[in-house]
Design a protein around this motif. Structure first.
Motif, PDB file in Angstrom:
ATOM      1  N   TYR A  54     -46.297 -23.488 -33.669  1.00 58.30           N
ATOM      2  CA  TYR A  54     -47.506 -22.748 -33.785  1.00 58.30           C
ATOM      3  C   TYR A  54     -47.524 -21.138 -33.219  1.00 58.30           C
ATOM      4  N   PRO A  55     -48.123 -20.580 -34.218  1.00 63.17           N
ATOM      5  CA  PRO A  55     -49.024 -20.616 -35.307  1.00 63.17           C
ATOM      6  C   PRO A  55     -48.273 -20.821 -36.657  1.00 63.17           C
ATOM      7  N   ASP A  56     -46.880 -20.844 -36.740  1.00 59.49           N
ATOM      8  CA  ASP A  56     -46.181 -20.796 -37.911  1.00 59.49           C
ATOM      9  C   ASP A  56     -45.601 -22.224 -38.297  1.00 59.49           C
ATOM     10  N   ILE A  57     -46.412 -23.257 -38.493  1.00 63.41           N
ATOM     11  CA  ILE A  57     -46.071 -24.454 -38.629  1.00 63.41           C
ATOM     12  C   ILE A  57     -45.499 -24.787 -40.079  1.00 63.41           C
TER      13      ILE A  57
ATOM     14  N   GLU B 109     -43.627 -34.448 -29.682  1.00 69.44           N
ATOM     15  CA  GLU B 109     -44.858 -34.284 -29.027  1.00 69.44           C
ATOM     16  C   GLU B 109     -44.908 -33.157 -27.954  1.00 69.44           C
ATOM     17  N   CYS B 110     -46.041 -32.557 -27.807  1.00 65.02           N
ATOM     18  CA  CYS B 110     -45.965 -31.557 -26.528  1.00 65.02           C
ATOM     19  C   CYS B 110     -47.325 -31.620 -25.790  1.00 65.02           C
ATOM     20  N   ARG B 111     -47.047 -31.759 -24.444  1.00 64.95           N
ATOM     21  CA  ARG B 111     -47.926 -32.101 -23.567  1.00 64.95           C
ATOM     22  C   ARG B 111     -49.179 -30.842 -23.636  1.00 64.95           C
ATOM     23  N   VAL B 112     -48.532 -29.689 -23.720  1.00 61.82           N
ATOM     24  CA  VAL B 112     -49.463 -28.558 -23.855  1.00 61.82           C
ATOM     25  C   VAL B 112     -50.480 -28.488 -24.900  1.00 61.82           C
ATOM     26  N   GLN B 113     -50.063 -28.803 -26.159  1.00 64.02           N
ATOM     27  CA  GLN B 113     -50.790 -28.661 -27.196  1.00 64.02           C
ATOM     28  C   GLN B 113     -51.942 -29.819 -27.116  1.00 64.02           C
ATOM     29  N   THR B 114     -51.402 -31.070 -26.856  1.00 62.13           N
ATOM     30  CA  THR B 114     -52.144 -32.316 -26.503  1.00 62.13           C
ATOM     31  C   THR B 114     -53.410 -31.876 -25.576  1.00 62.13           C
ATOM     32  N   ALA B 115     -52.909 -31.244 -24.530  1.00 63.54           N
ATOM     33  CA  ALA B 115     -54.028 -31.082 -23.574  1.00 63.54           C
ATOM     34  C   ALA B 115     -54.963 -30.036 -24.050  1.00 63.54           C
ATOM     35  N   ARG B 116     -54.641 -29.164 -24.527  1.00 63.97           N
ATOM     36  CA  ARG B 116     -55.434 -27.962 -25.114  1.00 63.97           C
ATOM     37  C   ARG B 116     -56.316 -28.600 -26.034  1.00 63.97           C
ATOM     38  N   ALA B 117     -56.043 -29.642 -27.221  1.00 69.70           N
ATOM     39  CA  ALA B 117     -56.597 -30.233 -27.796  1.00 69.70           C
ATOM     40  C   ALA B 117     -57.808 -31.068 -27.602  1.00 69.70           C
ATOM     41  N   ARG B 118     -57.149 -32.072 -26.512  1.00 62.89           N
ATOM     42  CA  ARG B 118     -58.192 -32.801 -25.654  1.00 62.89           C
ATOM     43  C   ARG B 118     -59.361 -31.987 -24.952  1.00 62.89           C
ATOM     44  N   LYS B 119     -59.224 -30.666 -24.691  1.00 66.76           N
ATOM     45  CA  LYS B 119     -60.034 -29.838 -23.996  1.00 66.76           C
ATOM     46  C   LYS B 119     -61.034 -29.056 -24.939  1.00 66.76           C
ATOM     47  N   GLY B 120     -60.750 -29.307 -26.266  1.00 72.40           N
ATOM     48  CA  GLY B 120     -61.554 -28.444 -27.150  1.00 72.40           C
ATOM     49  C   GLY B 120     -60.942 -27.034 -27.264  1.00 72.40           C
ATOM     50  N   MET B 121     -59.760 -26.862 -26.789  1.00 73.00           N
ATOM     51  CA  MET B 121     -59.176 -25.434 -26.900  1.00 73.00           C
ATOM     52  C   MET B 121     -58.319 -25.131 -28.167  1.00 73.00           C
ATOM     53  N   PRO B 122     -58.383 -23.749 -28.487  1.00 71.00           N
ATOM     54  CA  PRO B 122     -57.462 -23.899 -29.696  1.00 71.00           C
ATOM     55  C   PRO B 122     -55.914 -23.932 -29.056  1.00 71.00           C
ATOM     56  N   PHE B 123     -54.905 -24.188 -30.220  1.00 70.69           N
ATOM     57  CA  PHE B 123     -53.472 -24.300 -29.780  1.00 70.69           C
ATOM     58  C   PHE B 123     -53.141 -23.035 -29.195  1.00 70.69           C
ATOM     59  N   HIS B 124     -52.140 -23.281 -28.327  1.00 71.32           N
ATOM     60  CA  HIS B 124     -51.254 -22.195 -27.672  1.00 71.32           C
ATOM     61  C   HIS B 124     -50.586 -21.568 -28.798  1.00 71.32           C
ATOM     62  N   PRO B 125     -50.462 -20.287 -29.053  1.00 71.43           N
ATOM     63  CA  PRO B 125     -49.816 -19.660 -29.871  1.00 71.43           C
ATOM     64  C   PRO B 125     -48.232 -19.306 -29.720  1.00 71.43           C
ATOM     65  N   CYS B 126     -47.519 -20.517 -29.357  1.00 69.43           N
ATOM     66  CA  CYS B 126     -46.225 -20.416 -28.430  1.00 69.43           C
ATOM     67  C   CYS B 126     -45.095 -20.023 -29.211  1.00 69.43           C
ATOM     68  N   LYS B 127     -45.061 -19.495 -30.436  1.00 74.08           N
ATOM     69  CA  LYS B 127     -43.795 -19.335 -31.064  1.00 74.08           C
ATOM     70  C   LYS B 127     -43.189 -18.002 -30.617  1.00 74.08           C
ATOM     71  N   SER B 128     -43.788 -17.079 -30.086  1.00 79.46           N
ATOM     72  CA  SER B 128     -43.463 -15.846 -29.771  1.00 79.46           C
ATOM     73  C   SER B 128     -42.676 -15.893 -28.304  1.00 79.46           C
ATOM     74  N   VAL B 129     -43.452 -16.783 -27.627  1.00 81.92           N
ATOM     75  CA  VAL B 129     -42.972 -16.973 -26.212  1.00 81.92           C
ATOM     76  C   VAL B 129     -41.636 -18.042 -26.448  1.00 81.92           C
ATOM     77  N   GLY B 130     -41.756 -18.976 -27.340  1.00 78.51           N
ATOM     78  CA  GLY B 130     -40.597 -19.993 -27.377  1.00 78.51           C
ATOM     79  C   GLY B 130     -39.396 -19.392 -27.948  1.00 78.51           C
ATOM     80  N   ILE B 131     -39.638 -18.078 -28.533  1.00 74.24           N
ATOM     81  CA  ILE B 131     -38.342 -17.365 -29.206  1.00 74.24           C
ATOM     82  C   ILE B 131     -37.652 -16.962 -27.770  1.00 74.24           C
ATOM     83  N   ILE B 132     -38.432 -16.248 -26.980  1.00 76.46           N
ATOM     84  CA  ILE B 132     -37.907 -15.793 -25.725  1.00 76.46           C
ATOM     85  C   ILE B 132     -37.405 -16.859 -24.780  1.00 76.46           C
TER      86      ILE B 132
END
Length: 171
Positions: A154-157, A110-133
């Motif tokens: 995300y975006p490469d699920i 589970e990810c609170r960031v993506q859950t919160a963005r979905a709840r707010k009607g926002m697109p998912f955070h494209p976190c893969k590039s930052v996650g690699i860092i």
């Protein structure tokens, strides 16, 4: 001298709850500054600043956790497992850590960031590039022999059963 005397009056359960509150506050602040840049300058600019922040923060976080745990250099898979369990967001997101020989698989169920963005009607955070860092640099502080590979984020699920999945291998 820091004054932590007031914390002595709280029970272990209350202090654990306080850590949860601090963790949520930290994550909220991370999201608020990101969304501020995203709203004014767009996702690309927000992602640039997010990457720059994580380059520095993840190393600081890892060094402090490594010191707290008393981990030696090259503490391997066991050291990384212990350190990942003490990250700020480890208090907030459901995760699974699997180890075998010189490999660790970290799965954020589970990810609170993506859950919160979905709840707010926002697109998912494209976190893969930052996650690699974030994950690569964190692991290298714990043991500089680690290589980090994104298995799904995300975006490469590639794994629909989780939010993201990372593989750490000692080379």
């Amino acid at each position: 001298m820091k004054n932590f005397e007031n914390l002595n009056s709280y029970s272990k359960e209350e202090l654990i709850k306080l850590i949860e509150i601090y963790s949520k506050n930290w994550l909220a602040m991370d999201g608020v500054w990101f969304q501020s840049i995203e709203k004014k300058l767009g996702m690309e600019e927000a992602m640039y600043h997010d990457a720059e922040a994580w380059k520095r923060f993840t190393v600081t976080e890892a060094k402090r956790i490594k010191e707290f745990l008393g981990l030696q250099d090259n503490s391997g898979v066991q050291g990384l497992e212990k350190a990942l369990r003490l990250r700020f967001y480890a208090n907030l997101n459901a995760d699974i850590i699997e180890t075998e020989d010189n490999t660790l698989i970290y799965t954020a169920v589970e990810c609170r960031v993506q859950t919160a963005r979905a709840r707010k009607g926002m697109p998912f955070h494209p976190c893969k590039s930052v996650g690699i860092i974030e994950y690569s640099e964190f692991a290298k502080v714990i043991d500089d022999r680690f290589e980090c590979e994104c298995l799904s984020c995300y975006p490469d699920i590639t794994d629909e059963s989780c939010c993201c999945k990372w593989k750490f291998t000692i080379r």
